[in-house]
Design an enzyme around this catalytic site. Structure first.
Site, mmCIF file in Angstrom:
data_model
loop_
_atom_site.group_PDB
_atom_site.id
_atom_site.type_symbol
_atom_site.label_atom_id
_atom_site.label_comp_id
_atom_site.label_asym_id
_atom_site.label_seq_id
_atom_site.Cartn_x
_atom_site.Cartn_y
_atom_site.Cartn_z
ATOM 1 N N ARG A 1 17.627 7.098 30.154
ATOM 2 C CA ARG A 1 16.704 6.080 29.654
ATOM 3 C C ARG A 1 15.800 6.581 28.543
ATOM 4 N NH1 ARG A 1 16.790 0.956 32.571
ATOM 5 N NH2 ARG A 1 18.374 1.324 34.158
ATOM 6 N N ARG B 1 18.158 3.490 40.448
ATOM 7 C CA ARG B 1 17.630 2.679 41.555
ATOM 8 C C ARG B 1 18.572 2.808 42.742
ATOM 9 N NH1 ARG B 1 18.464 -2.151 40.968
ATOM 10 N NH2 ARG B 1 19.288 -2.330 38.865
ATOM 11 N N LYS C 1 10.280 -3.200 38.529
ATOM 12 C CA LYS C 1 11.136 -4.015 39.408
ATOM 13 C C LYS C 1 10.408 -4.403 40.705
ATOM 14 C CE LYS C 1 14.533 -3.579 36.529
ATOM 15 N NZ LYS C 1 14.913 -4.703 35.683
ATOM 16 N N CYS D 1 25.213 -5.883 29.803
ATOM 17 C CA CYS D 1 25.557 -7.039 28.957
ATOM 18 C C CYS D 1 24.801 -7.010 27.622
ATOM 19 C CB CYS D 1 25.226 -8.341 29.675
ATOM 20 S SG CYS D 1 26.341 -8.717 31.018
ATOM 21 N N HIS E 1 14.167 -12.018 35.729
ATOM 22 C CA HIS E 1 14.767 -10.859 35.070
ATOM 23 C C HIS E 1 15.323 -11.329 33.721
ATOM 24 C CE1 HIS E 1 17.842 -7.326 35.554
ATOM 25 N NE2 HIS E 1 16.809 -6.964 34.850
ATOM 26 N N ASP F 1 13.073 -7.403 29.316
ATOM 27 C CA ASP F 1 13.559 -7.269 30.694
ATOM 28 C C ASP F 1 13.001 -8.306 31.669
ATOM 29 O OD1 ASP F 1 15.225 -5.870 32.528
ATOM 30 O OD2 ASP F 1 13.492 -4.811 33.328
ATOM 31 N N TYR G 1 12.353 8.493 40.122
ATOM 32 C CA TYR G 1 13.076 7.859 39.023
ATOM 33 C C TYR G 1 12.662 6.405 38.771
ATOM 34 C CZ TYR G 1 16.604 7.369 35.575
ATOM 35 O OH TYR G 1 17.229 7.190 34.363
ATOM 36 N N SER H 1 23.128 -6.191 34.315
ATOM 37 C CA SER H 1 23.161 -4.950 33.542
ATOM 38 C C SER H 1 24.505 -4.836 32.804
ATOM 39 C CB SER H 1 22.927 -3.751 34.442
ATOM 40 O OG SER H 1 23.892 -3.736 35.432
HETATM 41 C C1 OXD Z 1 17.698 -2.803 35.455
HETATM 42 C C2 OXD Z 1 16.714 -2.184 34.566
HETATM 43 O O1 OXD Z 1 18.297 -2.107 36.279
HETATM 44 O O2 OXD Z 1 16.142 -2.904 33.743
HETATM 45 O O3 OXD Z 1 17.873 -4.016 35.364
HETATM 46 O O4 OXD Z 1 16.454 -0.977 34.691
HETATM 47 MN MN MN Z 2 16.394 -4.966 34.117
#
Ligand code: OXD
Ligand code: MN
Length: 671
Positions: free
Chosen positions: A448, A122, A280, A324, A300, A347, A271, A322
């Site tokens: 991913r 991102r 998102k 965690c 989130h 998520d 991506y 992220s």
């Molecule tokens: C993030 C994802 O960046 O879930 O939070 O990809």
């Molecule tokens: Mn996420």
């Protein structure tokens, strides 16, 4: 060869000619406009070839959107996706032929995509929200301060940027029309979107991540849908051959949102979070704004069902920045005997209070787009099971026997197997060093897996319940090496909202600095784990959360904060984590039953001595250390939170949050 050429052979071509009716319909248009009028764009599109589906079968407002964007982007043809398996297989074949996907024969129907190394994540600084008033999107920060909770763009500037990118951007390519539902189709908590894209990788991934196809299209009826336009930004012929067969346009990448119009336009990146617009862009940024307008929450958060040995079940929603272990927690295997954990989502949670005042949540997604490195049979066996079939991997390494590999799987592959890194270095092994003395990673750190949620062995039986699951606890968490105890509970909803606003977590600022040296880890603010995902002004977001405490009859969930990552003076983790986190979930569960297992501290309720169940724990744990609240640390924490909220939220900070901070500081001073 472009996907277009062979698709032309596969599908019958039709020509759509409705110029007159289009001209009459253009007054319906309310969205992004190219500088030539929407009407003339649509008329220009009216003679466009349709490779699959029939534009006449679309609802007028859907047809309007498709034709207007086709008129703008000028694809060679339009393809309306029906979402069938047959269609999917033809797309996969095409992607293989075009060199965008490679089969991983070790598994069933699994594929590897390797991107242009310039398109791997991102891009927050190129992600904007456009509203007439800046303050509707972001708080006005103090002079000289750089805002951190979103990027605003004026409608005029946005129009200029879009005009510079989208006209003719799909020339020589196909525009795929993807109807998709976020949430079970027909759920009162769900929403529909249409993504228009010139990337077949996006189509194949959206089919995994959302409920995509004819049923979603039908569900639109005459209702609203979120308009999602995506282009890789490389019309044909391309000036230069794409790297890794992955056309994209990094210098021009821009991800834009117009919440007032429920509209997204994303350019230049293929991506994940930039291109799978349901995730998102829609399910967090646009949805959080819709949620504010309609009185619910788009967050989130993972959603997890927990059943105790007596068979009582409760659901929790949890927000983590992220790195965690959010997906690991969503799929946790409890170590405590008799406990069961089941996953609703890993998520995103859409949550709304029902007529009985209970907060109910759905997972709007249909798949997992999880970070691969670190995932293994040790850390997340359920994810490993999920990704054995029907999965698209992006930027992971490949083994000589047709499998995947990434950092964390060292124990799981044959020592003699060849590993080729995501960048194509052959014979990779873990001690591999480059000339500069830097470790070469096998997989990109943001590589991913994209896998269907239904394949996860611990999906909750109610994960597709259209009414959602009832949420009893909300958990915030972060990676805090110092000072923050294993778990504490907010005194009440308002205090809990303050805890969410104060969330911080350790992140690597960057893997390396310019000279190639590793950068120190820093603790960053990430309120509600939403910092990159707020769809509107963070101050208004806080006010929205606070507003629920004023609503009569609402049964507000309890709010907790957890930290699995505290370290001792030797730098070792003090808590074993992973499946053992069930011990903390058990305590949270007991608190939801109003069990008397907590005592007041300066920062919230903490477990009473012995109330965290340590039976059967293999290693000894220093519980006193895990609960110690160093006064100096908490005074500094108060200062850091005050500085952040003052600088970043400034005049938009609700008074109630300021009061909570003052009260915390006073309690800490008395410690
Ligand atoms: C993030 C994802 O960046 O879930 O939070 O990809
Ligand atoms: Mn996420």
């Amino acid at each position: 060869m472009s996907s277009l050429i062979s698709l032309r052979n596969i599908f019958t071509r039709r020509t759509y000619n409705v110029a007159k009716s289009l001209a009459a319909q253009t007054h319906l248009h309310h969205g992004l406009r190219h500088k030539s009028s929407a009407a003339s764009d649509a008329i220009a599109a009216a003679s466009i070839k349709v490779a699959n589906g029939n534009l006449n079968d679309l609802q007028p407002h859907v047809r309007q959107y498709v034709l207007e964007k086709a008129g703008l982007c000028k694809p060679d043809q339009i393809y309306i996706c029906d979402g069938s398996e047959e269609e999917n297989q033809s797309f996969i074949k095409q992607l293989e032929k075009d060199g965008l996907l490679k089969k991983l024969p070790k598994y069933d129907n699994c594929y590897l995509a390797l991107t242009d190394p310039k398109d791997v994540a991102r891009v927050e600084h190129k992600t904007v929200i456009s509203t007439k008033n800046q303050r509707d999107t972001i708080p006005i920060v103090e002079d000289g301060i750089k805002g951190q909770v979103g990027y605003w763009m004026s409608p005029r500037k946005l129009q200029e940027e879009l005009d510079d990118r989208f006209p003719g951007c799909m020339k020589g390519r196909t525009m795929y029309v993807i109807p998709f539902s976020m949430g079970p189709i027909g759920s009162p908590l769900g929403k529909i979107g249409i993504e228009l894209t010139d990337s077949l990788y996006v189509v194949a991934s959206m089919r995994i991540m959302t409920r995509m196809g004819a049923a979603a299209m039908k569900a639109i009826g005459s209702g609203e849908f979120v308009k999602c336009l995506h282009s890789i930004g490389q019309p044909l012929p391309m000036e230069k051959k794409p790297t890794n067969h992955w056309p994209c346009n990094p210098p021009k990448t821009l991800i834009t949102h117009i919440p007032d119009k429920r509209e997204i336009a994303s350019f230049g990146s293929g991506y994940g979070g930039n291109s799978l617009l349901g995730k998102k862009c829609f399910a967090l940024r646009i949805a959080s704004r819709i949620a504010k307008d309609e009185g619910w929450l788009a967050e989130h958060m993972l959603i997890l069902g927990l059943t105790n040995p007596q068979g009582v079940k409760r659901y929790v929603a949890a927000a983590f920045p992220s790195a965690c272990g959010k997906t690991n927690l969503a799929m946790i295997n409890p170590t405590l005997p008799g406990w069961k954990a089941e996953c609703v989502g890993d998520d995103i949670a859409w949550m709304k209070f029902d007529e009985e005042g209970r907060l109910r949540a759905i997972n709007p997604e249909y798949g997992f787009f999880g970070v691969a490195p670190g995932t293994s049979h040790d850390t997340n066996p359920n994810a490993m099971e999920t990704i054995k079939s029907n999965t698209v991997f992006t930027n992971v390494a490949e083994t000589g026997d047709g499998g995947f590999f990434w950092e964390g799987l060292e124990k799981e592959v044959d020592k003699n197997v060849d590993i080729t890194t995501w960048l194509g270095h052959k014979n990779w092994h873990k001690d591999m060093l480059s000339d500069a003395g830097k470790k070469i990673l096998s997989a990109h750190p943001n590589s991913r897996f994209c896998a269907p949620a239904s394949q996860c062995p611990v999906m909750d039986p109610a994960w597709e319940d259209p009414r959602g699951v009832p949420i009893d606890a909300i958990i915030f968490g972060g990676r805090r090496p110092k000072g923050v105890p294993l778990v504490y509970e907010a005194f009440n909803w308002q205090h809990g909202v303050f805890i969410g606003a104060s969330m911080r977590s350790e992140a690597t600022a960057a893997a390396q600095d310019a000279s190639g040296k590793a950068m120190p880890k820093v603790v960053m603010h990430d309120p509600f784990a939403m910092r990159p995902f707020f769809g509107y002004n963070f101050g208004d977001y806080l006010a929205h959360w606070l507003s629920f405490q004023e609503k009569p009859g609402y049964k507000l969930p309890k709010i907790f904060h957890v930290n699995w990552f505290r370290k001792d003076s030797n730098g070792s983790f003090m808590w074993p984590g992973f499946g053992e986190n069930t011990r903390v979930l058990e305590w949270i569960f007991k608190r939801c039953n109003e069990d008397n297992v907590a005592e007041k501290s300066a920062i919230g309720y903490v477990p009473t001595e012995g109330s965290i169940n340590l039976d059967g724990l293999k290693e000894s744990v220093d519980m006193h250390g895990l609960y110690h609240l160093p006064k100096d640390f908490w005074l500094e924490e108060c200062q850091a939170i005050r500085k952040y909220l003052k600088e970043q939220v400034n005049k938009d900070l609700p008074e109630a949050i300021k009061l909570e901070l003052d009260a915390l500081e006073q309690r800490v001073r008395k410690m």
